[in-house]
Design a protein around this motif. Structure first.
Motif, PDB file in Angstrom:
ATOM      1  N   LYS A 244       0.829  -1.214   0.000  1.00 53.68           N
ATOM      2  CA  LYS A 244       0.000   0.000   0.000  1.00 53.68           C
ATOM      3  C   LYS A 244       0.860   1.259   0.000  1.00 53.68           C
ATOM      4  CE  LYS A 244      -4.553  -1.231   1.650  1.00 53.68           C
ATOM      5  NZ  LYS A 244      -5.499  -1.209   2.740  1.00 53.68           N
ATOM      6  N   PRO A 245       1.827   1.389   0.921  1.00 55.04           N
ATOM      7  CA  PRO A 245       2.685   2.583   0.859  1.00 55.04           C
ATOM      8  C   PRO A 245       3.396   2.724  -0.482  1.00 55.04           C
ATOM      9  CG  PRO A 245       3.001   1.438   2.932  1.00 55.04           C
ATOM     10  CD  PRO A 245       2.151   0.558   2.088  1.00 55.04           C
ATOM     11  N   LEU A 246       3.840   1.587  -1.014  1.00 59.68           N
ATOM     12  CA  LEU A 246       4.551   1.617  -2.300  1.00 59.68           C
ATOM     13  C   LEU A 246       3.635   2.103  -3.418  1.00 59.68           C
ATOM     14  CD1 LEU A 246       7.443   0.732  -2.954  1.00 59.68           C
ATOM     15  CD2 LEU A 246       6.539  -1.432  -3.770  1.00 59.68           C
ATOM     16  N   ALA A 247       2.438   1.564  -3.437  1.00 57.08           N
ATOM     17  CA  ALA A 247       1.480   1.961  -4.484  1.00 57.08           C
ATOM     18  C   ALA A 247       1.107   3.436  -4.345  1.00 57.08           C
ATOM     19  CB  ALA A 247       0.221   1.093  -4.388  1.00 57.08           C
ATOM     20  N   ILE A 248       0.970   3.886  -3.109  1.00 63.50           N
ATOM     21  CA  ILE A 248       0.591   5.290  -2.885  1.00 63.50           C
ATOM     22  C   ILE A 248       1.730   6.211  -3.321  1.00 63.50           C
ATOM     23  CG2 ILE A 248       0.227   6.969  -1.022  1.00 63.50           C
ATOM     24  CD1 ILE A 248      -1.537   4.803   0.317  1.00 63.50           C
ATOM     25  N   ILE A 249       2.949   5.850  -2.984  1.00 59.90           N
ATOM     26  CA  ILE A 249       4.113   6.675  -3.376  1.00 59.90           C
ATOM     27  C   ILE A 249       4.194   6.752  -4.897  1.00 59.90           C
ATOM     28  CG2 ILE A 249       6.653   6.732  -3.436  1.00 59.90           C
ATOM     29  CD1 ILE A 249       6.513   5.531  -0.563  1.00 59.90           C
TER      30      ILE A 249
ATOM     31  N   LEU B 165      -6.162  -1.824  -5.097  1.00 62.09           N
ATOM     32  CA  LEU B 165      -6.455  -1.134  -6.364  1.00 62.09           C
ATOM     33  C   LEU B 165      -7.347   0.077  -6.138  1.00 62.09           C
ATOM     34  CD1 LEU B 165      -7.046  -4.137  -8.806  1.00 62.09           C
ATOM     35  CD2 LEU B 165      -5.058  -2.639  -8.705  1.00 62.09           C
ATOM     36  N   LEU B 166      -8.297  -0.064  -5.227  1.00 60.44           N
ATOM     37  CA  LEU B 166      -9.186   1.072  -4.941  1.00 60.44           C
ATOM     38  C   LEU B 166      -8.370   2.238  -4.378  1.00 60.44           C
ATOM     39  CD1 LEU B 166     -12.065   2.231  -4.772  1.00 60.44           C
ATOM     40  CD2 LEU B 166     -12.258   1.228  -2.506  1.00 60.44           C
ATOM     41  N   GLY B 167      -7.480   1.912  -3.438  1.00 60.94           N
ATOM     42  CA  GLY B 167      -6.622   2.947  -2.850  1.00 60.94           C
ATOM     43  C   GLY B 167      -5.743   3.595  -3.901  1.00 60.94           C
ATOM     44  N   MET B 168      -5.210   2.781  -4.761  1.00 55.95           N
ATOM     45  CA  MET B 168      -4.325   3.243  -5.832  1.00 55.95           C
ATOM     46  C   MET B 168      -5.071   4.208  -6.775  1.00 55.95           C
ATOM     47  SD  MET B 168      -2.598   0.503  -8.291  1.00 55.95           S
ATOM     48  CE  MET B 168      -1.643  -0.386  -7.130  1.00 55.95           C
TER      49      MET B 168
ATOM     50  N   PHE C 216      -4.400   9.552   0.714  1.00 58.17           N
ATOM     51  CA  PHE C 216      -3.124   9.036   1.235  1.00 58.17           C
ATOM     52  C   PHE C 216      -3.284   8.649   2.704  1.00 58.17           C
ATOM     53  CE2 PHE C 216      -1.674  12.087  -2.085  1.00 58.17           C
ATOM     54  CZ  PHE C 216      -1.162  11.140  -2.955  1.00 58.17           C
ATOM     55  N   ALA C 217      -3.811   9.593   3.477  1.00 57.93           N
ATOM     56  CA  ALA C 217      -3.991   9.334   4.903  1.00 57.93           C
ATOM     57  C   ALA C 217      -5.033   8.236   5.106  1.00 57.93           C
ATOM     58  CB  ALA C 217      -4.425  10.611   5.604  1.00 57.93           C
ATOM     59  N   ALA C 218      -6.099   8.285   4.308  1.00 59.18           N
ATOM     60  CA  ALA C 218      -7.192   7.328   4.486  1.00 59.18           C
ATOM     61  C   ALA C 218      -6.708   5.892   4.354  1.00 59.18           C
ATOM     62  CB  ALA C 218      -8.295   7.610   3.471  1.00 59.18           C
ATOM     63  N   TYR C 219      -5.977   5.627   3.279  1.00 56.39           N
ATOM     64  CA  TYR C 219      -5.604   4.235   3.026  1.00 56.39           C
ATOM     65  C   TYR C 219      -4.523   3.735   3.967  1.00 56.39           C
ATOM     66  CZ  TYR C 219      -8.861   3.807  -0.642  1.00 56.39           C
ATOM     67  OH  TYR C 219     -10.045   3.742  -1.309  1.00 56.39           O
ATOM     68  N   LEU C 220      -3.652   4.614   4.403  1.00 52.14           N
ATOM     69  CA  LEU C 220      -2.635   4.168   5.357  1.00 52.14           C
ATOM     70  C   LEU C 220      -3.265   3.996   6.732  1.00 52.14           C
ATOM     71  CD1 LEU C 220       0.401   6.310   4.180  1.00 52.14           C
ATOM     72  CD2 LEU C 220       0.025   3.878   3.849  1.00 52.14           C
TER      73      LEU C 220
ATOM     74  N   VAL D 130      -4.235  12.931  -7.129  1.00 47.13           N
ATOM     75  CA  VAL D 130      -3.061  13.627  -7.685  1.00 47.13           C
ATOM     76  C   VAL D 130      -3.454  14.346  -8.972  1.00 47.13           C
ATOM     77  CG1 VAL D 130      -0.770  13.287  -8.707  1.00 47.13           C
ATOM     78  CG2 VAL D 130      -1.394  12.033  -6.658  1.00 47.13           C
ATOM     79  N   MET D 131      -4.236  13.664  -9.810  1.00 50.58           N
ATOM     80  CA  MET D 131      -4.660  14.279 -11.075  1.00 50.58           C
ATOM     81  C   MET D 131      -5.475  15.539 -10.799  1.00 50.58           C
ATOM     82  SD  MET D 131      -6.816  12.690 -14.268  1.00 50.58           S
ATOM     83  CE  MET D 131      -8.274  12.223 -13.375  1.00 50.58           C
ATOM     84  N   PHE D 132      -6.385  15.443  -9.844  1.00 57.37           N
ATOM     85  CA  PHE D 132      -7.230  16.603  -9.534  1.00 57.37           C
ATOM     86  C   PHE D 132      -6.377  17.771  -9.039  1.00 57.37           C
ATOM     87  CE2 PHE D 132      -9.686  19.166  -6.567  1.00 57.37           C
ATOM     88  CZ  PHE D 132     -10.760  19.521  -7.362  1.00 57.37           C
ATOM     89  N   MET D 133      -5.441  17.474  -8.170  1.00 59.21           N
ATOM     90  CA  MET D 133      -4.598  18.536  -7.619  1.00 59.21           C
ATOM     91  C   MET D 133      -3.749  19.183  -8.724  1.00 59.21           C
ATOM     92  SD  MET D 133      -5.139  19.277  -4.623  1.00 59.21           S
ATOM     93  CE  MET D 133      -6.150  18.706  -3.298  1.00 59.21           C
ATOM     94  N   CYS D 134      -3.257  18.370  -9.640  1.00 56.88           N
ATOM     95  CA  CYS D 134      -2.446  18.911 -10.739  1.00 56.88           C
ATOM     96  C   CYS D 134      -3.304  19.798 -11.637  1.00 56.88           C
ATOM     97  CB  CYS D 134      -1.838  17.774 -11.564  1.00 56.88           C
ATOM     98  SG  CYS D 134      -0.466  16.970 -10.739  1.00 56.88           S
ATOM     99  N   VAL D 135      -4.523  19.356 -11.928  1.00 63.06           N
ATOM    100  CA  VAL D 135      -5.386  20.143 -12.813  1.00 63.06           C
ATOM    101  C   VAL D 135      -5.768  21.465 -12.141  1.00 63.06           C
ATOM    102  CG1 VAL D 135      -7.643  20.213 -13.942  1.00 63.06           C
ATOM    103  CG2 VAL D 135      -6.292  18.141 -14.032  1.00 63.06           C
ATOM    104  N   ALA D 136      -6.014  21.385 -10.840  1.00 57.22           N
ATOM    105  CA  ALA D 136      -6.500  22.579 -10.143  1.00 57.22           C
ATOM    106  C   ALA D 136      -5.391  23.545  -9.760  1.00 57.22           C
ATOM    107  CB  ALA D 136      -7.262  22.158  -8.894  1.00 57.22           C
TER     108      ALA D 136
END
Lengths: 300, 689
Positions: free
Chosen positions: B91-96, B177-180, B244-248, B187-193
């Motif tokens: 999970k940490p690896l996928a999130i990173i 996969l859901l967390g990923m 990030f916080a939620a899944y960890l 990340v996409m939303f933050m980049c767009v915004a």
């Protein structure tokens, strides 16, 4: 045909293009010149559909290019600082554009790759600025666009490469009736390359004419008088852009036909006078000064 | 010269963008895939070898010769290893890497040069972004799926039960996969915004940290000043906008809460899953719509979508206000200091975030608008809270809607804490009304667990009235400063409603003791004590039937060997006979010596058939049997011969594993009266001992 009518583009409260009108016919090369911040790059980006206008009309073959893949497919934009992905080679770049441009010509790519002295497998990030430009140009021409839009393409190219570029682009224009819009500060290069010149200043078009008309329509006059005639009187007879008097010597830049100008001067009985053609750079400086470009303060 | 004539249709351009995205991130991808390979199949293989070596001599025999118990043990051990690997490594690896790929694929919109290139391409913006998003998901998901499959295959080939392993592994994979996807969409939303990558990182960091902190601090404040308010540490709520916080946190939290590691996934709340599926979809849709509206000139500017920036500034201001306010107030013991430092903390945080976003303080004056909004909101919140949050403590469900309710008397620390505050000890007279009892028969055999509670509309109405009286007593006495983060004597009212939900109100009485209102508290406790309740002495047979949730025969129960044999006969033998029939009907069935597990979700038709079958197999009336939410019918009746042969089974040590003990019949039904079932249990338990 690229048709721009009363086109406006704003960045927040700043108006970068203010009701600009311009036409680019098929098979012509149009040079865009202008002061820094005049809006040349903004206009190019609007033409290629990167920027969306805030007013007016901008169409390419009758359609707006913004969010319009079928129009964009006919246009290739070579920006002033081409973007390359890290580690990308010319071959990778070609593969990238080949995926997006239906008319990509592999043969043309191979041909141009041989002409320009660049390695297809060399990393673009390791190339000089001029070589990167060459690679971008190779891909641009290989896409076989109807409209090639180039921003400061001459930057970083050596004189030989500039000539090669001009030869290839002119060949495409002649062969495929491609239109070219090129923005540059290198007026010397534009002078013998463009059919038309558009001059921008502070978001507006100051001048838009074919190059011959520009050159034939503005003249530099050097004349010696004793006594010196009244300038105001001269201004009534001639369209004087700028003038400077030093003793009995008078330097003027005058708009109009050479024959008419000569007639006026002959009637004033000068000791001596001659009419000289202006270079594009001189035309640019004079037009800019006439448009309010504060040359005196800038060049002080 | 030849020209390509392939069409330039949207799918082709979409595919081109997708492939470009894959190529663009191939560097980090190889690293990611390598790490996944190392941590999942390779590391698992090493650990699984160690597990098998620990199983005495049985590992020396072929897989087919392993006993059922050993295979169950191996399966369970593998599952434990996988839970740890998924939670602490994958999970940490996928999130990173979701952040790494996100920056690689969406970073182009923050650079003018790349925007010029990509926005001039003959492809629309929404498909372009969507294709990039899919590229990222492909890069993230493929190594995980492949490695998980490899791991499941390794597990299945080294002793674990295929069906159990696959079911377990795919549950783990689903949450990974859901967390990923959630993190990548975030990340996409933050980049767009955001106009720049730094803005995106700042906004994502703020939302990940400031939002949970603010929620916790606000709740501490509310609990301190609002009578009846109960602090909730629900991870779903606290991390609602921070994947990030939620899944960890969710992983670590459930791991800590779970009694056994393998029970982990079943403890992930349904609300968490539903919320993150919803928010992920919302983030993707919002990103695509925002990107369509996003102007190319926003690249390298700091004003991409200013509402996001202002929202982040507000969040940081608010969390800093409560944080700094609490710290200062704890030192100086003053409410005024709390407010003063809260406002100063917010101003400092607002300034720092403004400086980060604007790369300086050029827009400081304009940025103070957010601060002004915060100040107004802070005072509004402060006064609304201090005045009881619109009568929160007075709200209670209608007595007619309440099935039963409990009153918990908490706060064993009351004496210590109050002594520390310089006053006398407190003796509470209120007996808790929520004790749990085991219902036992005259021979001491446990039949079921029951809770003490208040039942009947009249009694529940009295409890509700008492709760409102307590609200009145406590109102105005609470102190946001000194009562925050303190516990002490508390009374909690819990109403269990007919619709299955519950309403909780909790009251902290420390402020009353501080004001020497001990007599009032005692009088209140006396009144509460007088309300009749169902307790140890008053549990009746009908109460048992009404409240019964499960009946168990387990290690706490004396069971005579004859009954064991009888049970075995009733269940195991009949099951054996029906095994082939079941397998042909329901396919994927795991059968051990005397246990069936139906893995697949069953159709209503299949369920009714199974219920009918179960009726046939056992003398239990299954009329009201309700399968679990997952649609899996789980019946277990493992009775190893070694235990069945002994004279007595019972009072075994808690440490004995249920699987080893094996005596377990668990039948859940939904609170209906089922005399036949009770009779059956009684007939088994009441055998002569």
């Amino acid at each position: 045909m690229i048709e721009i009518r009363e086109f406006t583009k704003k960045f927040g409260t700043y108006c970068a293009l203010d009701h600009i009108s311009l036409k680019v016919e098929p098979g012509v090369i149009v040079g865009l010149v202008g002061s820094n911040g005049a809006g040349k790059s903004t206009l190019l980006r609007s033409i290629v559909g990167v920027y969306e206008g805030d007013g007016g009309i901008l169409t390419v073959d009758g359609e707006s290019p913004y969010e319009n893949p079928s129009v964009k497919e006919k246009i290739f934009f070579l920006s002033d600082y081409p973007y390359f992905q890290s580690g990308q080679t010319l071959q990778d770049l070609a593969a990238f554009y080949a995926r997006f441009y239906r008319r990509w010509s592999k043969e043309k790519f191979e041909y141009l790759s041989r002409i320009f002295p660049v390695g297809k497998k060399q990393r673009l990030s390791e190339m000089s600025k001029g070589m990167q430009r060459q690679c971008a140009l190779i891909c641009a021409v290989s896409c076989c666009p109807d409209y090639l839009i180039m921003d400061e393409i001459f930057d970083g190219l050596d004189p030989v490469m500039r000539q090669l570029l001009k030869r290839i682009v002119s060949g495409e224009v002649a062969e495929r009736n491609m239109s070219v819009v090129i923005a540059s500060h290198n007026l010397r290069e534009l002078e013998d390359f463009c059919d038309y010149i558009g001059m921008l200043h502070r978001g507006g078009i100051v001048l838009e004419k074919d190059l011959d008309s520009i050159k034939l329509g503005i003249h530099k006059i050097q004349a010696a008088f004793r006594p010196m005639p009244e300038i105001e009187q001269l201004k009534q007879q001639l369209d004087i852009v700028t003038w400077e008097a030093k003793g009995s010597l008078l330097n003027l830049v005058v708009r109009g036909e050479e024959r008419e100008i000569n007639r006026v001067f002959e009637s004033l009985h000068p000791i001596f006078f001659e009419t000289l053609p202006l270079s594009l750079e001189e035309v640019f400086i004079n037009e800019m000064e006439a448009a309010g470009y504060d040359l005196e303060n800038i060049l002080k | 010269m030849t020209l390509k004539t392939s069409s330039n249709k949207p799918p082709r351009l979409f595919g081109a963008t997708w492939r470009y995205g894959l190529r663009k991130c191939r560097g980090p991808f190889f690293l990611y895939a390598g790490l996944m390979l190392l941590f999942l199949p390779v590391l698992f293989m090493l650990i699984s070898s160690a597990i098998r070596l620990n199983i005495n001599s049985e590992t020396q025999v072929f897989l087919s010769q392993l006993s059922e118990e050993t295979r169950l043990y191996i399966t369970s051990a593998y599952q434990s290893v996988l839970v740890l690997l998924f939670t602490f490594v994958l999970k940490p690896l996928a999130i990173i890497f979701s952040a790494v790929f996100g920056m690689g694929l969406f970073g182009f919109m923050h650079r003018k040069r790349s925007v010029d290139t990509f926005h001039a391409l003959p492809v629309r913006r929404v498909p372009f972004l969507a294709a990039n998003f899919l590229s990222g998901l492909t890069l993230l998901a493929v190594p995980v799926v492949v490695c998980t499959l490899m791991t499941a295959l390794i597990a299945g080939n080294t002793g674990a039960y295929w069906g159990m392993m696959f079911s377990f592994v795919f549950t783990q994979l689903f949450y990974l996969l859901l967390g990923m996807v959630s993190c990548f969409a975030f990340v996409m939303f933050m980049c767009v915004a955001s106009g720049t990558m730094m803005d995106a990182v700042v906004s994502a960091s703020i939302l990940s940290v400031a939002y949970p902190v603010l929620l916790l601090l606000m709740q501490a404040f509310l609990e301190a000043v609002v009578p009846g308010y109960l602090f909730s540490a629900d991870v779903t709520v606290i991390t609602a906008f921070s994947p990030f916080a939620a899944y960890l946190l969710q992983s670590y939290w459930t791991l800590e809460q779970a009694n056994s590691i393998t029970a982990l996934q079943s403890r992930v709340p349904l609300s968490f899953t539903i919320w993150w599926i919803f928010l992920t979809v919302l983030l993707i849709v919002a990103s695509l719509l925002l990107y369509k509206r996003r102007k190319s000139e926003y690249a390298e500017s700091t004003y991409s979508f200013s509402p996001l920036k202002e929202g982040m500034k507000f969040l940081v201001s608010a969390s800093s206000a409560f944080g700094l306010g609490y710290i200062a107030a704890l030192i100086y013991q003053s409410d005024l200091v709390f407010i003063l430092f809260a406002l100063l903390g917010a101003l400092a945080a607002n300034t720092v975030v403004e400086a980060l976003y604007s790369r300086g303080l050029r827009h400081f004056a304009r940025g103070t608008i957010t601060y002004g909004v915060f100040v107004a909101a802070f005072f509004a919140f402060y006064f609304i809270s201090c005045f009881g949050l619109f009568g929160y403590g007075y709200t209670a469900p209608k007595a007619s809607d309440v099935k039963y309710c409990t009153v918990s008397n908490m706060g064993s620390m009351v004496a210590t804490e109050y002594a520390y505050n310089g006053a006398a000890d407190v003796n509470t007279e209120l007996a808790p009304r929520d004790l749990e009892y085991s219902l036992v028969d005259e021979d001491g055999r446990r039949l079921a667990d029951l809770n003490e509670c208040y039942t009947g509309e009249e009694n529940i109405e009295k409890v509700i009235q008492l709760q409102k009286d307590l609200t009145r007593m406590v109102s105005g006495s609470l102190n946001p400063l000194s009562d925050s983060f303190s516990f002490g004597h508390r009374i909690q009212f819990t109403y269990y409603l007919e619709d299955g939900s519950k309403v909780v109100r909790q009251y902290r009485l420390i402020s009353l003791y501080k004001q020497n209102r001990d007599d009032e508290v005692k009088a209140f406790e006396q009144r509460l004590n007088e309300v009749p309740y169902v307790g140890e002495d008053t549990f009746g047979y009908s109460d048992l039937l009404n409240q019964i949730k499960s009946l168990e025969i387990d290690y706490n129960t004396y069971v005579h060997a004859e009954e064991v044999a009888e049970l075995e006969k009733l269940t195991g033998d009949a099951y054996d006979k029906k095994y082939e029939e079941l397998e042909s009907k329901y396919g994927d069935i795991y059968k051990s010596e005397n246990m069936f597990i139906f893995w697949n979700d069953l159709t209503p038709q299949q369920k009714s058939e199974l219920v009918a079958l179960l009726k046939e197999l056992t003398p239990i009336d299954m009329e009201n049997y309700t399968p679990t939410a997952m649609g899996t019918i789980y019946l277990e009746s493992a009775l190893p011969q070694s235990i069945a042969d002994s004279d007595w089974i019972g009072l075994l040590d808690d440490s004995v594993d249920t699987d080893e003990l094996g005596v377990r019949v668990e039948i859940n039904f939904s609170g209906t009266q089922n005399p036949e079932l009770v009779e059956f249990i009684r007939s088994v338990y009441y055998a002569e001992s």
